[in-house]
Scaffold this motif. Sequence first.
Motif, PDB file in Angstrom:
ATOM      1  N   UNK A  16       0.707  -1.504  -0.103  1.00 16.22           N
ATOM      2  CA  UNK A  16       0.097  -0.200  -0.110  1.00 16.22           C
ATOM      3  C   UNK A  16       0.895   1.548   0.071  1.00 16.22           C
ATOM      4  N   UNK A  61      -1.916   3.740  -1.337  1.00 17.45           N
ATOM      5  CA  UNK A  61      -3.223   3.104  -1.413  1.00 17.45           C
ATOM      6  C   UNK A  61      -4.255   3.219  -0.284  1.00 17.45           C
ATOM      7  N   UNK A  65      -1.430  10.006   2.710  1.00 16.06           N
ATOM      8  CA  UNK A  65      -0.445  11.071   3.366  1.00 16.06           C
ATOM      9  C   UNK A  65       0.955  10.652   3.245  1.00 16.06           C
TER      10      UNK A  65
ATOM     11  N   UNK B  58      -9.011   8.524  12.837  1.00 18.63           N
ATOM     12  CA  UNK B  58      -8.828   7.704  11.500  1.00 18.63           C
ATOM     13  C   UNK B  58      -9.378   6.370  11.087  1.00 18.63           C
ATOM     14  N   UNK B  59      -9.784   6.495  10.007  1.00 20.00           N
ATOM     15  CA  UNK B  59     -10.486   5.203   9.724  1.00 20.00           C
ATOM     16  C   UNK B  59     -11.869   4.941  10.335  1.00 20.00           C
ATOM     17  N   UNK B  71     -13.728   9.145   6.889  1.00 17.17           N
ATOM     18  CA  UNK B  71     -12.744   9.951   7.065  1.00 17.17           C
ATOM     19  C   UNK B  71     -11.794   9.450   6.110  1.00 17.17           C
ATOM     20  N   UNK B  72     -11.184  10.346   5.219  1.00 24.52           N
ATOM     21  CA  UNK B  72     -10.355   9.818   4.200  1.00 24.52           C
ATOM     22  C   UNK B  72      -8.894  10.485   4.627  1.00 24.52           C
ATOM     23  N   UNK B  73      -8.518  11.293   5.169  1.00 25.71           N
ATOM     24  CA  UNK B  73      -7.445  11.681   5.884  1.00 25.71           C
ATOM     25  C   UNK B  73      -7.550  12.617   6.872  1.00 25.71           C
ATOM     26  N   UNK B  76      -9.342  15.518   4.997  1.00 31.06           N
ATOM     27  CA  UNK B  76      -9.921  15.211   3.991  1.00 31.06           C
ATOM     28  C   UNK B  76     -11.095  14.072   4.224  1.00 31.06           C
ATOM     29  N   UNK B 130      -6.115  -7.388   3.149  1.00 28.41           N
ATOM     30  CA  UNK B 130      -5.217  -7.739   4.382  1.00 28.41           C
ATOM     31  C   UNK B 130      -5.679  -7.224   5.650  1.00 28.41           C
ATOM     32  N   UNK B 131      -6.765  -6.159   5.496  1.00 31.91           N
ATOM     33  CA  UNK B 131      -7.106  -5.586   6.823  1.00 31.91           C
ATOM     34  C   UNK B 131      -7.874  -6.656   7.719  1.00 31.91           C
ATOM     35  N   UNK B 144     -11.970   2.080   6.056  1.00 35.42           N
ATOM     36  CA  UNK B 144     -10.470   1.795   5.695  1.00 35.42           C
ATOM     37  C   UNK B 144     -10.461   1.778   4.345  1.00 35.42           C
ATOM     38  N   UNK B 145      -9.407   2.657   3.778  1.00 32.57           N
ATOM     39  CA  UNK B 145      -8.865   2.709   2.414  1.00 32.57           C
ATOM     40  C   UNK B 145      -8.060   1.674   2.115  1.00 32.57           C
ATOM     41  N   UNK B 146      -8.251   0.808   1.420  1.00 29.66           N
ATOM     42  CA  UNK B 146      -7.105  -0.143   1.243  1.00 29.66           C
ATOM     43  C   UNK B 146      -7.417  -0.883   0.020  1.00 29.66           C
ATOM     44  N   UNK B 147      -6.876  -2.017  -0.461  1.00 25.79           N
ATOM     45  CA  UNK B 147      -6.850  -2.571  -1.700  1.00 25.79           C
ATOM     46  C   UNK B 147      -7.817  -3.945  -1.370  1.00 25.79           C
TER      47      UNK B 147
END
Lengths: 92, 194
Positions: A16, A61, A65, B58-59, B71-73, B76, B130-131, B144-147
């Motif tokens: 990521x 990903x 930040x 966060x998250x 929450x994205x950041x 953000x 993987x979270x 969560x922003x993830x893959x």
Amino acid sequence: MQLIECPWCGPREEVEFSYGGQAHVPYPDTPGELTDEEWARYVFFRDNTRGRFAERWHHSAGCRRWFNAIRDTATYRFERVYRLDEPRPVTP
Amino acid sequence: MAELLRTHPLMAWSRAFERLPEPVGITVEPFVATADVRLASVGAAASEALGVDLPTVPNTWVPTGTGRAVWLGPDEWLLSSTTETPEQLEARIRAAVLPLGGSATDVSAQRIGLRLTGARVRDVLAKGCSIDLHPRVFARGSSAQTSLGQAGVVLMALSDAGDDYVVLVRSSFAGYLADWLLDAALEFTTTHDS
């Protein structure tokens, strides 16, 4: 796969993240007075440390930040991560 | 002149989703107006102007009454609304955050939502994510922003039982992710209805 600890999101998979090169490379104080050679040194020249190295990383990903990390270039172990507004931690 | 109608990128997958058994249910969420909000600091003024306390942990995500705030950041957020048009949402959010030095951009066309419900959806997600999605650490209100299957997604937990999630995926990746999810769910579908 190695986990990297994002200062915002916590431990996430290495894929990521993307690498951002050496950290704490200050922008020249007087950019107008720099010679070509000094510019080249600022733009292209970086340390090539064996051992602990302060680097910039990007959680590309995830939260997108930038943050800094102290990584051992010989073992690839992340010893510390810290936000951009935090000073470089003192490592033994 | 031909009329331009917006068609859902996952229209062709709706039959396949309908055939899925209950433990791995996938439904397509309707289009919602979505805005990306940038704001350096949140406080009472921002909460009052927006009508919602933007999550600062966060998250996480919070319901906003007519939508969600994700929450994205650290500066953000993603705000959605089921009752406003994209133009209305963007205008309202922009008017609220502009005096505070923030910005709002309409990103309604960027992502589409998939609702994953059922006792085994966590096993489906775990095949490409993987979270840790166990409700002990990823309960209702977590995001969560993830893959997921190598596609970038925003994951949101809607229940404390670990059986209800929303996946936001970029529209252009939706078909790929739908195929991936159907493949990941294959072992939970019985052979006679495939």
